[in-house]
Design an enzyme around this catalytic site. Structure first.
Site, PDB file in Angstrom:
ATOM      1  N   CYS B  86       0.740  -1.129  -0.099  1.00 47.67           N
ATOM      2  CA  CYS B  86       0.026   0.056  -0.037  1.00 47.67           C
ATOM      3  C   CYS B  86       0.785   1.195  -0.047  1.00 47.67           C
ATOM      4  CB  CYS B  86      -1.020  -0.133   1.157  1.00 47.67           C
ATOM      5  SG  CYS B  86      -2.473   1.142   0.973  1.00 47.67           S
ATOM      6  N   HIS B 207      -4.219  -5.464   1.267  1.00 50.85           N
ATOM      7  CA  HIS B 207      -3.523  -5.833   2.515  1.00 50.85           C
ATOM      8  C   HIS B 207      -3.491  -7.217   2.902  1.00 50.85           C
ATOM      9  CE1 HIS B 207      -2.509  -1.550   3.456  1.00 50.85           C
ATOM     10  NE2 HIS B 207      -3.790  -1.277   3.016  1.00 50.85           N
ATOM     11  N   GLU B 209      -1.974  -8.660   5.202  1.00 51.84           N
ATOM     12  CA  GLU B 209      -1.631  -8.632   6.460  1.00 51.84           C
ATOM     13  C   GLU B 209      -3.118  -8.440   7.396  1.00 51.84           C
ATOM     14  OE1 GLU B 209      -1.121  -6.027   4.586  1.00 51.84           O
ATOM     15  OE2 GLU B 209      -0.915  -4.213   5.672  1.00 51.84           O
TER      16      GLU B 209
END
Ligand SMILES: Nc1ncnc2c1ncn2[C@@H]1O[C@H](COP(=O)(O)OP(=O)(O)O)[C@@H](O)[C@H]1O
Ligand SMILES: [Mg+2]
Lengths: 84, 233, 756, 84
Positions: B86, B207, B209
């Site tokens: 990002c 993302h 994560e």
């Protein structure tokens, strides 16, 4: 369509209005080895093509556009320039 | 696997990626403050998401100039893998670690929500736990994720298999109206993530994560970190 | 510095204007308030002093019209650590952790400059929460806009939403929920209420009360500019026709600096350097320094020339009244200045020691060595005007006979159309266009996302000692049309609905923050709305053991004499010990029994059905029986804890059929149900009535729940089963979900994409 | 410190680079009742104060700032103007 006219509009923050972007850019430049840089202000620069031949009319229309959309007159000033 | 997560003023997803790494490695990565030019030897460098320097001027531009990035570039050149997520992707692009630029989303709005990604290749450190063609679901959250590269660069990317992920419909469709609808930001050819030439640096807007636990967005992103661990341990 | 106060009258600033009655009026002080000031001061004030009184006695800072009423709210419970009176409320959530939260309005600024107004509203409430030592973990926002057809509405929606997102996203705090309504009563006066929830260790909470004579007073954060001077006074006066033209300087937010400020403050808070800390919100340096000293029973000397300034030529008056954002005031322990300075400088923030505490109980301001203000602190607080304004209660409107309200029609097509109409009306249409612009996933703790449940559910970062995976359920609620019809019922209902929303996730409702948005309190009927709402809220909060721990009051929400709908927004927080037990409202699989919990009478007064399909806003709002609320809610929560519930949704706006449709759309699964035999209620009243204390539950076979309900004396009835891709109500409605979805999800994007 | 010099920097997207912001502005203007508006491009306008008296030197420094930070020369052009 008529040969288009070109306009340049600058939109800047009014004096005294905080400019977070400008501030951050100034800081960054100082850090990057440009200590001579003082106050920095960031504004917008808009180029428009207009199908309009009459300058006075174009200016009036642009003024309208600025007040309606391009600038937020509560915190911003604008200026209009006609080319060609 | 030893990982270092870089922290810039305004980074805000560094905790999320650190948590994901800890989840798969059992070990908290090293957090490196941007002002520190040097940091411990690591197997992986992570440039996390966020709004470094407020995303003012251009996303990632100011962070790309910070002292620590000189060190990152040096290590990347030596082959140390870099995962840039990002805002990290924006920084990496500004720093020239990966090709292309990230522009304002086509509709000019911040977009947050799950997207589907098609894995373009399993032949990389980052994607070895996935299969080419596989579709995964992970979130995006950005205002400037509109990937752009000129025609030559694009051709080179495609020819050399440097596209990592593309936005796709749930069934994997990338082209046509379905693909267009699945594209959250207007990225050219639905590109969501790219590699550098040696595939040791990957930049991506989504993302992974934030997709590592079943109750919190699903687990489709976890394999990315597991794959890294496998490749780098 | 010692000040021989009375012998040393402050010097005037160069060009200081005479204080005339007009100047006093421009400062929003009534003649008798000015008399009071003169008595306290014993002399004519300087402009700086007048400005300070004006700010401190403004409605916004002094609560002069609302104070007597706010006292009636219950604020205590065993789990309340800090009730109203601090920057935010604090409750104990177990494992040595506390939740810290508050809601605040930024209505007037958002109307004038929607992006910055809303953005700085979010910035302000975030500071209120992290100033107490909490790391913010979630934001929500309650928005009320005017009629979608009003020429300004679209622009306001677009700016407010972008501003909220712009600030919260940059800060990295997930915005996980909220509410958005439209009504012509807000045409000239939108409401932007923002709430932040944070978490801290319960023994590491920071307060505003100053202590320690001689301790340094420290200024950190952004520099002071001429932003929003007199913002607090503006927030306290009614708009009139030319205030749009006056266009006071609005404040511009810098979320990047606020993010640095958050991290720097938390870093400093981890040391033992702080005695007291207070954000600079409304009335900036004035109210923050004043409140810190007042709460500590001390005096303060502020050397104004030491304040970091953004602009040249600023004077003490401007410095005291500026509302520049992203600033904090800290009292440090002696000798900790360098430690603190290092932390703030690392985060690239301004840091300045600007004064110290004294034992004089006076606020003394100096400017290059001259005293420019010298005000006794206690009387300014104790003698602050407090008004018991005249009030008249709104009478309960006559109850509407549901039998006399027309049905949607006789055919299935009419019924189908009625459901589509409701699901796509501005108040019920999907707000995905809004929340997709908010980062609702950052931090990786969002378990129930927007539109997936009645309350947002966020995992609490693990406590050092804790073992469980706790979750906080967060919601905001108010049904202004009910409050307008009957403020007491509306106040009760807003609290009950918030309580219900938290319950429906399986969480235990713990406490409330409120945002009282009303018109001009000098009108007895408006003051009566305020009083009535408070009475209703107080009753509900007491009955549901749901204390109010913080809040905010926004009055004078009127334009040219036309007030907004009275809107006491309720923000609420609940806790669930193990987040894996929580449920959302999504119907994700077929074959589940759909059970209605609670009594249905078919209450159509003030319903959305009545308004949207028949254009009528009338009748008494649905009554709220708090004992029944409590019984039904506790029953539902026990069923969730017992693992019997797959999905749960409370019934509110639009009634049963709307709630059921929302469950289907959210989970992508259809249903087939029917109206149970023998209800004796007309179908449109049964399906669209807005009776309170009701829930829909989706559950395995449903038998165990029905049996448990029978034993507990809770009304429960089986309506049908989930499955398929359509919504079917036998004999009445049959619609593919895709068709409803298109209408439901299409309205807002289409509206925002239209240009007149 | 010397009396500061002022600089104006314009940063614009290169030809051929898609400009979503400009496009959106153009659309909005068309729909707002300005059909005469054709192509619109949005750029940045940055004003800087410099503690520098030598014009040539100032220009060289600004050029450096643009290439290092203010513009992304992969997609953007810049122009520098010195005032006073
Ligand atoms: N409607 C209300 N209900 C309960 N508490 C309130 C209400 N309004 C204000 N308070 C409390 O009064 C105090 C002052 O509020 P406010 O002036 O909004 O604080 P700040 O300036 O820090 O934002 C706070 O503790 C707040 O929680
Ligand atoms: Mg406060």
């Amino acid at each position: 369509m008529k040969a288009p006219m070109k306009a340049r509009v600058h939109v800047t923050l009014k004096n005294g209005v905080l400019d977070p972007q400008g501030k951050a850019i100034g800081h960054s430049l100082n850090r990057l080895g440009f200590p001579e840089v003082g106050d920095v202000r960031q504004g917008k620069y808009i180029e428009l093509e207009l199908a309009e031949t009459d300058k006075a009319r174009a200016r009036a229309r642009l003024d309208d556009m600025c007040r309606k959309l391009l600038a937020n007159t509560v915190i911003e000033n604008y200026s209009i320039e006609l080319v060609g | 696997m030893k990982a270092a997560v870089l922290v810039f003023p305004g980074s805000n997803r560094e905790g999320d990626v650190a948590q994901a790494i800890e989840l798969v490695t059992g070990r908290r990565p090293q957090m490196v403050w941007h002002g520190d030019g040097d940091f411990e030897k690591t197997d992986l460098i992570v440039l996390p998401g966020g709004f470094s320097y407020g995303d003012y001027l251009r996303c990632g531009a100011m962070a790309a100039q910070s002292p620590v990035m000189a060190e990152v570039k040096k290590r990347a050149a030596q082959g140390v893998p870099v995962l840039a997520i990002c805002n990290g992707f924006q920084i990496a692009a500004e720093a020239g670690l990966v090709p292309g630029v990230l522009m304002r989303n086509e509709n000019l709005k911040f977009v947050c929500g799950d997207v589907h990604l098609k894995i373009e290749t399993s032949q990389s450190l980052f994607t070895n736990r996935y299969q080419a063609g596989q579709v995964i679901k992970v979130p995006v959250a950005h205002a400037e994720g509109n990937y752009f590269a000129d025609a030559d660069t694009l051709k080179r990317l495609e020819d050399r298999g440097q596209v990592a992920f593309r936005y796709c419909a749930p069934d994997g469709t990338v082209d046509g109206p379905l693909g267009q609808e699945a594209n959250p930001n207007g990225s050219i050819r639905n590109i969501a993530g790219v590699f550098n030439e040696t595939k040791t640096v990957m930049g991506l807007m989504p993302h992974p994560e934030n997709a590592v636990e079943p109750l919190f967005g699903g687990c489709d992103g976890k394999a990315l970190f597991e794959g890294l661990v496998e490749a780098l341990s | 510095m010692t000040i021989a106060a009375e012998k040393n009258p402050p010097v005037k600033l160069p060009n200081e204007p005479q204080i005339t009655p007009q100047v006093v009026a421009e400062h929003g002080l009534a003649p008798d308030e000015y008399e009071r000031l003169l008595k306290i001061m014993g002399r004519e004030p300087t402009m700086v002093e007048l400005g300070i009184f004006s700010a401190m006695w403004s409605e916004h800072c002094s609560y002069k019209s609302s104070k007597v009423w706010l006292k009636k709210l219950p604020t205590r419970a065993p789990w309340v650590i800090q009730g109203p009176g601090e920057n935010a409320g604090v409750i104990d959530i177990g494992d040595g952790q506390a939740a810290i939260f508050k809601m605040e309005s930024h209505n007037h600024p958002s109307y004038i400059e929607p992006y910055q107004g809303a953005a700085t509203g979010v910035g302000g409430i975030l500071r209120d929460v992290f100033t107490m030592g909490a790391r913010p973990i979630a934001n929500i926002n309650a928005l009320r806009f005017g009629d979608p057809a009003h020429p300004k509405t679209r622009h306001l929606v677009s700016g407010v939403v972008a501003g909220i997102g712009g600030y919260g996203n940059c800060m990295g705090i997930p915005t996980v929920g909220g509410e958005t309504n439209f009504h012509a009563a807000y045409n000239g006066n939108i409401l932007v209420n923002a709430m932040t929830v944070g978490v801290a260790a319960s023994d590491r909470i920071f307060y505003a009360a100053a202590a320690g004579v001689g301790n340094p007073l420290v200024y950190v954060g952004s520099r002071t500019g001429r932003d929003g001077i007199h913002g607090a006074t503006m927030a306290s006066t009614e708009f009139n026709e030319d205030s749009e033209e006056k266009r006071p300087t609005v404040q511009v937010g810098d979320p990047f600096v606020e993010k640095l400020l958050l991290e720097a403050c938390l870093e400093l808070m981890a040391t033992d350097a702080i005695v007291a800390i207070q954000d600079m919100g409304a009335a900036g340096l004035t109210s923050s320094s004043f409140e810190m000293a007042a709460k500590g029973g001390l005096g303060v000397v502020v050397e104004l020339d030491k304040v970091p300034m953004r602009e040249t030529g600023m004077n003490p008056y401007e410095l005291m009244l500026s509302e520049s954002q992203e600033r904090m005031l800290i009292v440090l322990k002696p000798g900790r200045e360098e430690l603190a300075r290092r932390i703030f400088e690392k985060w690239e923030l301004d840091f300045a020691v600007i004064g110290h505490l004294t034992d004089t109980e006076r606020m003394v301001l100096t400017w290059h060595g001259d005293v420019v203000a010298n005000i006794p602190i206690p009387p300014l607080v104790t003698e602050a005007p407090v008004y018991e304004r005249p009030w008249t209660l709104t009478e309960l409107p006559p109850v509407l006979d549901a039998g006399k309200v027309p049905a949607p029609g006789s055919s299935m097509a009419d019924w189908n159309a009625s459901l589509i109409k409701l699901m796509s009306c501005p108040d019920l249409a999907s707000k995905a266009w809004i929340w997709r612009q908010y980062d609702h996933l950052i931090m990786g703790n969002t378990s129930i996302r927007p539109q997936e449940g009645d309350a947002a559910l966020v995992r609490v970062p693990k406590a050092p000692t804790g073992t469980s995976h706790k979750g906080l359920a967060i919601t905001s609620d108010c049904t202004p049309r009910y409050v307008q019809a009957h403020p007491e019922t509306g106040g009760r209902q807003a609290v009950a609905e918030a309580w219900r929303n938290i319950t429906a996730t399986g969480a235990l409702p713990l406490a409330v923050t409120d945002n009282m948005n009303f018109g001009n309190p000098q009108k007895p009927e408006i003051m009566g709305q305020f009083a009535g709402a408070i009475m209703g809220m107080a009753e509900a909060c007491t009955a549901l053991e749901f204390p109010v721990v913080s809040g905010n009051v926004s009055l004078y929400n009127e334009t040219e004499g036309r007030p907004i709908l009275p809107t006491p927004t309720i923000g609420a927080v609940g806790v669930i010990e193990d987040i894996t037990h929580a449920v959302g409202s999504r119907l994700t699989q077929g074959g589940l029994a759909i059970i209605l919990i609670g009594e249905t009478e078919g209450w159509l007064g003030q319903s959305l059905y009545l308004r949207e399909l028949h254009g009528r806003e009338e009748g008494a709002p649905p009554p709220v029986d708090l004992a029944v609320e409590r019984r039904n809610g506790n029953f539902v929560r026990r069923q969730i804890w017992a693992g019997r519930v797959d999905a749960c949704h409370d019934l509110s706006d639009g009634g049963l059929l709307v709630a059921l449709t929302e469950m289907c759309l959210a989970g992508g699964t259809g249903v087939t149900i029917r109206q149970p035999a023998g209800t004796g209620i007309p179908s449109h009243a049964f399906f669209y009535g807005e009776d309170q204390a009701r829930y829909l539950i989706a559950s395995g076979s449903g038998d165990d729940i029905l049996e448990a309900a029978r034993r507990a004396g809770v009304p429960a009835v089986l309506l049908g089963y989930s499955g398929g891709a359509s919504l079917t109500v036998e004999g009445l409605v049959s619609l593919p979900l895709a068709e409803i979805r298109q209408a439901h999800e299409g309205w807002l994007p289409a509206y925002m994409d239209t240009v007149e």
